[in-house]
Motif scaffolding. Structure first.
Motif, PDB file in Angstrom:
ATOM      1  N   SER A 291      -5.607  -8.624   2.233  1.00 62.88           N
ATOM      2  CA  SER A 291      -5.556  -8.715   3.696  1.00 62.88           C
ATOM      3  C   SER A 291      -4.522  -7.756   4.277  1.00 62.88           C
ATOM      4  CB  SER A 291      -5.243 -10.154   4.158  1.00 62.88           C
ATOM      5  OG  SER A 291      -6.278 -11.034   3.774  1.00 62.88           O
ATOM      6  N   VAL A 292      -4.104  -6.752   3.479  1.00 61.81           N
ATOM      7  CA  VAL A 292      -3.245  -5.660   3.948  1.00 61.81           C
ATOM      8  C   VAL A 292      -3.747  -4.377   3.290  1.00 61.81           C
ATOM      9  CG1 VAL A 292      -1.212  -7.137   4.232  1.00 61.81           C
ATOM     10  CG2 VAL A 292      -1.552  -5.929   2.070  1.00 61.81           C
ATOM     11  N   THR A 293      -3.492  -3.236   3.915  1.00 65.07           N
ATOM     12  CA  THR A 293      -3.863  -1.954   3.314  1.00 65.07           C
ATOM     13  C   THR A 293      -2.746  -0.938   3.512  1.00 65.07           C
ATOM     14  OG1 THR A 293      -5.037  -1.264   5.339  1.00 65.07           O
ATOM     15  CG2 THR A 293      -6.363  -2.260   3.594  1.00 65.07           C
ATOM     16  N   LEU A 294      -2.473  -0.170   2.457  1.00 61.43           N
ATOM     17  CA  LEU A 294      -1.503   0.918   2.489  1.00 61.43           C
ATOM     18  C   LEU A 294      -2.054   2.068   1.654  1.00 61.43           C
ATOM     19  CD1 LEU A 294       0.322  -1.969   2.081  1.00 61.43           C
ATOM     20  CD2 LEU A 294       2.148  -0.330   2.539  1.00 61.43           C
ATOM     21  N   THR A 295      -1.462   3.244   1.800  1.00 59.75           N
ATOM     22  CA  THR A 295      -1.845   4.385   0.973  1.00 59.75           C
ATOM     23  C   THR A 295      -0.974   4.416  -0.280  1.00 59.75           C
ATOM     24  OG1 THR A 295      -0.259   5.958   1.920  1.00 59.75           O
ATOM     25  CG2 THR A 295      -2.385   5.689   3.065  1.00 59.75           C
ATOM     26  N   PRO A 296      -1.427   5.110  -1.333  1.00 54.38           N
ATOM     27  CA  PRO A 296      -0.581   5.272  -2.519  1.00 54.38           C
ATOM     28  C   PRO A 296       0.781   5.908  -2.204  1.00 54.38           C
ATOM     29  CG  PRO A 296      -2.840   5.836  -3.055  1.00 54.38           C
ATOM     30  CD  PRO A 296      -2.799   5.615  -1.565  1.00 54.38           C
ATOM     31  N   MET A 297       0.819   6.867  -1.274  1.00 50.79           N
ATOM     32  CA  MET A 297       2.093   7.498  -0.921  1.00 50.79           C
ATOM     33  C   MET A 297       3.037   6.487  -0.272  1.00 50.79           C
ATOM     34  SD  MET A 297       4.016  10.166  -0.968  1.00 50.79           S
ATOM     35  CE  MET A 297       2.890  11.514  -1.397  1.00 50.79           C
ATOM     36  N   GLN A 298       2.501   5.619   0.566  1.00 48.86           N
ATOM     37  CA  GLN A 298       3.334   4.611   1.227  1.00 48.86           C
ATOM     38  C   GLN A 298       3.884   3.611   0.218  1.00 48.86           C
ATOM     39  OE1 GLN A 298       0.358   3.461   4.045  1.00 48.86           O
ATOM     40  NE2 GLN A 298       0.746   5.234   5.363  1.00 48.86           N
ATOM     41  N   LEU A 299       3.083   3.243  -0.770  1.00 47.26           N
ATOM     42  CA  LEU A 299       3.559   2.353  -1.825  1.00 47.26           C
ATOM     43  C   LEU A 299       4.581   3.049  -2.707  1.00 47.26           C
ATOM     44  CD1 LEU A 299       0.206   0.647  -2.837  1.00 47.26           C
ATOM     45  CD2 LEU A 299       2.198  -0.502  -1.871  1.00 47.26           C
ATOM     46  N   CYS A 300       4.342   4.322  -2.988  1.00 52.29           N
ATOM     47  CA  CYS A 300       5.283   5.095  -3.803  1.00 52.29           C
ATOM     48  C   CYS A 300       6.644   5.182  -3.108  1.00 52.29           C
ATOM     49  CB  CYS A 300       4.726   6.491  -4.064  1.00 52.29           C
ATOM     50  SG  CYS A 300       5.780   7.521  -5.128  1.00 52.29           S
ATOM     51  N   ALA A 301       6.641   5.417  -1.795  1.00 55.91           N
ATOM     52  CA  ALA A 301       7.895   5.510  -1.040  1.00 55.91           C
ATOM     53  C   ALA A 301       8.645   4.173  -1.071  1.00 55.91           C
ATOM     54  CB  ALA A 301       7.609   5.931   0.397  1.00 55.91           C
ATOM     55  N   PHE A 302       7.906   3.063  -1.050  1.00 53.12           N
ATOM     56  CA  PHE A 302       8.513   1.737  -1.103  1.00 53.12           C
ATOM     57  C   PHE A 302       9.170   1.494  -2.457  1.00 53.12           C
ATOM     58  CE2 PHE A 302       7.668  -2.805  -2.310  1.00 53.12           C
ATOM     59  CZ  PHE A 302       8.735  -3.354  -1.622  1.00 53.12           C
ATOM     60  N   TYR A 303       8.435   1.759  -3.542  1.00 53.23           N
ATOM     61  CA  TYR A 303       9.007   1.549  -4.873  1.00 53.23           C
ATOM     62  C   TYR A 303      10.114   2.556  -5.181  1.00 53.23           C
ATOM     63  CZ  TYR A 303       6.212  -2.309  -6.599  1.00 53.23           C
ATOM     64  OH  TYR A 303       5.688  -3.561  -6.800  1.00 53.23           O
ATOM     65  N   ASN A 304      10.003   3.742  -4.615  1.00 45.79           N
ATOM     66  CA  ASN A 304      11.082   4.716  -4.763  1.00 45.79           C
ATOM     67  C   ASN A 304      12.367   4.170  -4.143  1.00 45.79           C
ATOM     68  OD1 ASN A 304      11.654   7.761  -5.456  1.00 45.79           O
ATOM     69  ND2 ASN A 304      12.614   7.404  -3.470  1.00 45.79           N
ATOM     70  N   ALA A 305      12.229   3.480  -3.006  1.00 51.48           N
ATOM     71  CA  ALA A 305      13.394   2.875  -2.347  1.00 51.48           C
ATOM     72  C   ALA A 305      14.018   1.796  -3.228  1.00 51.48           C
ATOM     73  CB  ALA A 305      12.988   2.284  -0.996  1.00 51.48           C
ATOM     74  N   ILE A 306      13.193   0.998  -3.916  1.00 50.54           N
ATOM     75  CA  ILE A 306      13.717  -0.018  -4.825  1.00 50.54           C
ATOM     76  C   ILE A 306      14.511   0.650  -5.947  1.00 50.54           C
ATOM     77  CG2 ILE A 306      13.108  -1.832  -6.475  1.00 50.54           C
ATOM     78  CD1 ILE A 306      10.687  -2.469  -4.730  1.00 50.54           C
ATOM     79  N   ALA A 307      13.966   1.719  -6.513  1.00 50.19           N
ATOM     80  CA  ALA A 307      14.667   2.460  -7.567  1.00 50.19           C
ATOM     81  C   ALA A 307      15.941   3.105  -7.049  1.00 50.19           C
ATOM     82  CB  ALA A 307      13.738   3.521  -8.160  1.00 50.19           C
ATOM     83  N   ASN A 308      15.979   3.364  -5.746  1.00 51.15           N
ATOM     84  CA  ASN A 308      17.124   4.032  -5.113  1.00 51.15           C
ATOM     85  C   ASN A 308      18.104   3.015  -4.515  1.00 51.15           C
ATOM     86  OD1 ASN A 308      18.473   6.451  -4.407  1.00 51.15           O
ATOM     87  ND2 ASN A 308      17.629   6.400  -2.334  1.00 51.15           N
ATOM     88  N   GLY A 309      18.104   1.811  -5.040  1.00 55.77           N
ATOM     89  CA  GLY A 309      19.046   0.802  -4.578  1.00 55.77           C
ATOM     90  C   GLY A 309      18.737   0.223  -3.217  1.00 55.77           C
ATOM     91  N   GLY A 310      17.490   0.373  -2.780  1.00 55.44           N
ATOM     92  CA  GLY A 310      17.087  -0.183  -1.485  1.00 55.44           C
ATOM     93  C   GLY A 310      17.037   0.824  -0.360  1.00 55.44           C
ATOM     94  N   GLN A 311      17.435   2.068  -0.626  1.00 56.99           N
ATOM     95  CA  GLN A 311      17.443   3.094   0.423  1.00 56.99           C
ATOM     96  C   GLN A 311      16.144   3.886   0.417  1.00 56.99           C
ATOM     97  OE1 GLN A 311      19.822   3.924   2.989  1.00 56.99           O
ATOM     98  NE2 GLN A 311      17.894   4.914   3.570  1.00 56.99           N
ATOM     99  N   ARG A 312      15.402   3.812   1.518  1.00 53.90           N
ATOM    100  CA  ARG A 312      14.169   4.588   1.646  1.00 53.90           C
ATOM    101  C   ARG A 312      14.493   6.054   1.897  1.00 53.90           C
ATOM    102  NH1 ARG A 312       9.107   1.693   2.893  1.00 53.90           N
ATOM    103  NH2 ARG A 312       8.346   3.745   3.440  1.00 53.90           N
ATOM    104  N   MET A 313      13.664   6.944   1.334  1.00 48.64           N
ATOM    105  CA  MET A 313      13.776   8.380   1.562  1.00 48.64           C
ATOM    106  C   MET A 313      12.452   8.896   2.109  1.00 48.64           C
ATOM    107  SD  MET A 313      16.862   8.699   0.467  1.00 48.64           S
ATOM    108  CE  MET A 313      17.008  10.476   0.683  1.00 48.64           C
ATOM    109  N   LYS A 314      12.529   9.821   3.028  1.00 45.11           N
ATOM    110  CA  LYS A 314      11.303  10.440   3.541  1.00 45.11           C
ATOM    111  C   LYS A 314      10.738  11.382   2.488  1.00 45.11           C
ATOM    112  CE  LYS A 314       9.465  13.293   7.303  1.00 45.11           C
ATOM    113  NZ  LYS A 314       9.780  13.984   8.575  1.00 45.11           N
ATOM    114  N   PRO A 315       9.466  11.224   2.114  1.00 45.61           N
ATOM    115  CA  PRO A 315       8.874  12.153   1.142  1.00 45.61           C
ATOM    116  C   PRO A 315       8.956  13.590   1.647  1.00 45.61           C
ATOM    117  CG  PRO A 315       7.452  10.258   1.488  1.00 45.61           C
ATOM    118  CD  PRO A 315       8.509  10.187   2.539  1.00 45.61           C
ATOM    119  N   ARG A 316       9.479  14.481   0.790  1.00 40.91           N
ATOM    120  CA  ARG A 316       9.653  15.875   1.201  1.00 40.91           C
ATOM    121  C   ARG A 316       8.813  16.786   0.315  1.00 40.91           C
ATOM    122  NH1 ARG A 316      15.233  19.456   1.231  1.00 40.91           N
ATOM    123  NH2 ARG A 316      15.141  18.908  -0.979  1.00 40.91           N
ATOM    124  N   LEU A 317       7.986  17.609   0.940  1.00 41.04           N
ATOM    125  CA  LEU A 317       7.147  18.568   0.226  1.00 41.04           C
ATOM    126  C   LEU A 317       7.615  20.008   0.393  1.00 41.04           C
ATOM    127  CD1 LEU A 317       3.410  17.499   0.655  1.00 41.04           C
ATOM    128  CD2 LEU A 317       4.552  18.094  -1.470  1.00 41.04           C
TER     129      LEU A 317
END
Length: 359
Positions: A291-317
Motif C-alpha cells: 500500500s506504498v510505492t517508492l523507486t529503487p533510488m529512493q530506497l537506496c537513499a534511505f538505506y544509505n542514510a541508515i549506513a551513514n548513521g541516520g544522515q541522508r545524502m542527496k544522490p550525486r551523479l
C-alpha cells in the motif's frame, strides 16, 4: 562512412578532380558515442540524431549546457568563388565530470546481468552509492528483450515506482525505537499462527517461519516476520498518523532530487489526506511495505542514510561542469535535513541489520 574511410576515399583518382568534376561532396555529421557500449546507458542517456537534442539520462537533464550554441555565418557565391564571413562564433558545450567509477560500473553491470540470466528475470536494477557522500559510483538497469538477452531500455532505478515489501520494515522499526516502544532484545507475542487478520484480510508469514509466537524484536526483523504488522497495528492502529509522520520526517515521501529527469514522488498516503481509506485499515499493510510505492533510488537513499548513521545524502551523479580547462561549476556533496534519528536508535538499527547478515 567513418572518418578513416573518408580519408581513403579522398585518395581515389576520380575524387582528386575536386567537387565540380569528381563529385567529391562531403556532408559532415557528428554524433556522440559510448566507448563502453551499453554500460550505464540509461544514466548517460542519448540524443536525437536529427537535431542533437538530449532525450534521456544526463544528456536530457543537462541538454542546454551540453549542446552549446551553434555559430552563424554569411556565405556569398559569385563568379565561381565563395566568400564566407562569420557572424556569430559557435560556443562549445560543457563537459560533465560524473561520479561514476568505470571499473565499479563494469563489475556491477556484469554481476546484475549474471543474476538476471540465472533468475530468468524480466527486469532488474542495481545501484552502488558511496555512504558518506551520496555519490553514485555505478547504476545499471536491465530489461529482458529475448531469451537470455537483456538491454538497458529504461531507467527503472530512478523512474520505476514499486512496492518495497519487507525492506520497509526498517522504517517501521525506526518508529518503534524513536517512540521508545521497543528495544532489540524485547520480546513480542505474535500469536503462533503464522498469519494475521485485519479487516477480514490475512497477512501470512513466509514458508518456514510459521507458528512463531514469543520472539525478540531482533529476531522478528532478522527473519523478516510479517508479525511486525501486528505489532505496528497494536501501537499505531488507532493513531496511524504517528507512524506515517515518522516516515515523513525521514523524507520517505519526497523525491531524492537526483539530476535525472522523470523521478516520481513516492506514494505514501497520510491519514490526513483525502485519499486515505477511512473504511479500511491500511496501516498493517503499509508497515510491511505494501500500500506504498517508492523507486529503487529512493530506497537506496534511505538505506544509505541508515549506513551513514541516520544522515541522508542527496544522490550525486555530477561533480563538476567544465568548459575546456575552466571549471564552471562545482556541485557539492549535500546533506538532506537533520539526522533521521538519535544515537540510541542508531545503535538499535545497527543491531538489527547486523543480525540479518551475521547471525
Amino acid at each position: 562512412a567513418t572518418y578513416n574511410e573518408l580519408m581513403v576515399m579522398k585518395g581515389f583518382p576520380i575524387f582528386r578532380r575536386g567537387r565540380p568534376r569528381g563529385g567529391y561532396i562531403v556532408e559532415e555529421r557528428s554524433e556522440r558515442v559510448r566507448p563502453l557500449g551499453d554500460i550505464g546507458a540509461r544514466v548517460i542517456g542519448g540524443c536525437y540524431r536529427n537535431n542533437g537534442e538530449g532525450h534521456s539520462g544526463l544528456e536530457l537533464y543537462f541538454n542546454e549546457q551540453l549542446k552549446g550554441v551553434p555559430g552563424e555565418a554569411l556565405v556569398q557565391r559569385a563568379s565561381g568563388s565563395t566568400i564566407k564571413s562569420t557572424v556569430l562564433e559557435p560556443e562549445d558545450g560543457v563537459t560533465l565530470l560524473t561520479t561514476i567509477d568505470v571499473e565499479l560500473q563494469d563489475a556491477l553491470s556484469s554481476s546484475l546481468m549474471k543474476h538476471m540470466i540465472y533468475q530468468r528475470a524480466d527486469k532488474g536494477c542495481a545501484i552502488l552509492m558511496e555512504v558518506e557522500t551520496g555519490d553514485i559510483k555505478a547504476i545499471s538497469n536491465l530489461s529482458k528483450v529475448g531469451d537470455g538477452i537483456y538491454a538497458e531500455n529504461e531507467n527503472m532505478a530512478v523512474e520505476g515506482l514499486g512496492k518495497p515489501g519487507s525492506v520497509m520494515k526498517a522504517a517501521t522499526s525506526i518508529a518503534f525505537f524513536e517512540d521508545g516502544l521497543l528495544a532489540p532484545n524485547d520480546t513480542v507475542r505474535l500469536g503462533g499462527k503464522g498469519y494475521y487478520v485485519f479487516g477480514g484480510k490475512r497477512i501470512t508469514d513466509s514458508e518456514g517461519h510459521e507458528g512463531m509466537d514469543a520472539v525478540s524484536v531482533k529476531d522478528m526483523f532478522k527473519y523478516s516476520l510479517n508479525g511486525i504488522s501486528l505489532v505496528a497495528n497494536n501501537f499505531y492502529g488507532k493513531e496511524p498518523a504517528k507512524l506515517i509522520d515518522h516516515w515523513y520526517d525521514m523524507k520517505l515521501n519526497e523525491r531524492t532530487g537526483i539530476t535525472l529527469k522523470g523521478e516520481p514522488r513516492p506514494d505514501i498516503k497520510h491519514p490526513n489526506d483525502s485519499t486515505w481509506d477511512r473504511h479500511f485499515n491500511n496501516l498493517p499493510w503499509m508497515s510491511i511495505g505494501y500500500s506504498v510505492t517508492l523507486t529503487p533510488m529512493q530506497l537506496c537513499a534511505f538505506y544509505n542514510a541508515i549506513a551513514n548513521g541516520g544522515q541522508r545524502m542527496k544522490p550525486r551523479l555530477v561533480k563538476e561542469i567544465h568548459r575546456g580547462e575552466e571549471v564552471l561549476e562545482y556541485i557539492p556533496i549535500e546533506e538532506v535535513g537533520a539526522k533521521m534519528y538519535g544515537a540510541q536508535t542508531r545503535e538499535y538499527m545497527d543491531t538489527l541489520l547486523l543480525a540479518v547478515v551475521e547471525d
